[in-house]
Design a protein around this motif. Structure first.
Motif, PDB file in Angstrom:
ATOM      1  N   THR A 184      -3.321  27.144  12.652  1.00  0.00           N
ATOM      2  CA  THR A 184      -2.870  26.531  13.904  1.00  0.00           C
ATOM      3  C   THR A 184      -3.798  25.410  14.329  1.00  0.00           C
ATOM      4  OG1 THR A 184      -1.891  28.625  14.632  1.00  0.00           O
ATOM      5  CG2 THR A 184      -2.363  26.993  16.327  1.00  0.00           C
ATOM      6  N   ALA A 196      -3.044  21.372  14.538  1.00  0.00           N
ATOM      7  CA  ALA A 196      -3.212  20.622  15.786  1.00  0.00           C
ATOM      8  C   ALA A 196      -4.178  19.464  15.597  1.00  0.00           C
ATOM      9  CB  ALA A 196      -3.711  21.554  16.889  1.00  0.00           C
ATOM     10  N   GLU A 221       3.216  21.959  16.479  1.00  0.00           N
ATOM     11  CA  GLU A 221       2.115  21.002  16.596  1.00  0.00           C
ATOM     12  C   GLU A 221       2.547  19.563  16.342  1.00  0.00           C
ATOM     13  OE1 GLU A 221       2.752  21.570  12.428  1.00  0.00           O
ATOM     14  OE2 GLU A 221       2.450  23.099  13.985  1.00  0.00           O
ATOM     15  N   ILE A 272       2.960  17.445  19.476  1.00  0.00           N
ATOM     16  CA  ILE A 272       1.827  17.159  20.366  1.00  0.00           C
ATOM     17  C   ILE A 272       1.800  15.691  20.791  1.00  0.00           C
ATOM     18  CG2 ILE A 272      -0.700  17.016  20.499  1.00  0.00           C
ATOM     19  CD1 ILE A 272      -0.805  19.601  18.834  1.00  0.00           C
TER      20      ILE A 272
END
Length: 252
Positions: free
Chosen positions: A24, A28, A101, A104
């Protein structure tokens, strides 16, 4: 190359996510700089794994809380430190890989275009999503929109969202609640009461099986009782604020 910002950071509260947290965080980081992780008293070794990762990556920072205090407390700790360093907005996302992600940059761009708003993810569920979770959040969403006079909260529970830090800190310091699983829905209601407008953006959510490394700390009885108590409390606050909310709706 990840987008870099001195005002907007990715903030990941994390409690016993297992090895999924590394994937994760790396995902990101591929999209954004900086990424901060707040380890909320985890006992699964993830604090050590993340600290090792941060030693190799200057765009990653790890804050470690000695005891588990809940998601809201972890977010409050992270945004307090972030505000001290000049950041104005934080995109929160879960550490277990459920959140997208790749979106984002889009969420951050929406926030940068309208910095006084909160940017809320509106979940798009896959076929693997537990039906009880999908149906249960409809009830929470109904309460949240009642408590805000239908200001336009697309989803009250989805934790993939961008908060303006200053108003979030004010509403959190104004109550002793919002420290655990009740953080996400109470935050959007109280921020709406404070005049922070929601912007909703569709975002997929994925539920991983245990075989895929999925970890869930959701307890149906405990957390639904917590949400029920929260909405009872918020409805009382809504009634007290109703004249102001009606005036704002009529004059807005």
């Amino acid at each position: 190359m990840p987008v870099s910002s001195t005002t907007h950071l990715v903030l990941i509260p994390s409690y016993n996510p297992g090895r999924k947290v590394l994937a994760t965080v790396r995902a990101a980081r591929a999209q954004w700089t900086p990424v901060w992780v707040v380890v909320d008293g985890s006992t699964d070794g993830s604090a050590d794994w993340l600290t090792e990762e941060a030693a190799k990556d200057p765009g990653l920072r790890v804050l470690v809380m000695s005891e588990n205090q809940g998601k809201g407390s972890a977010v409050l700790h992270g945004i307090t430190v972030a505000a001290q360093q000049g950041f104005t907005h934080a995109l929160t996302m879960d550490s277990d890989g459920q959140h997208p992600e790749t979106l984002i940059p889009d969420f951050m761009a929406a926030s940068q275009a309208e910095p006084e708003a909160m940017v809320l993810g509106k979940p798009v569920f896959g076929p693997e999503a537990p039906l009880v979770r999908v149906l249960g959040r409809k009830l929470s969403n109904g309460w949240a929109n009642l408590e805000t006079l239908g200001v336009g909260i697309g989803d009250s529970l989805y934790g993939f969202r961008v908060y303006p830090i200053a108003p979030l800190m004010r509403v959190m310091h104004g109550t002793r609640f919002m420290r655990r699983f009740d953080f996400d829905p109470e935050a959007v209601v109280r921020l709406s009461w404070a005049g922070v407008r929601p912007i909703n953006i569709d975002a997929p959510v994925r539920y991983f099986t245990p075989e895929e490394g999925g970890v869930s700390h959701f307890n149906y009885l405990r957390d639904n009782l917590l949400l029920s108590g929260m909405h009872t409390r918020l409805f009382t606050g809504f009634v007290l604020r109703l004249p102001l909310l009606l005036w704002r709706r009529l004059t807005g």
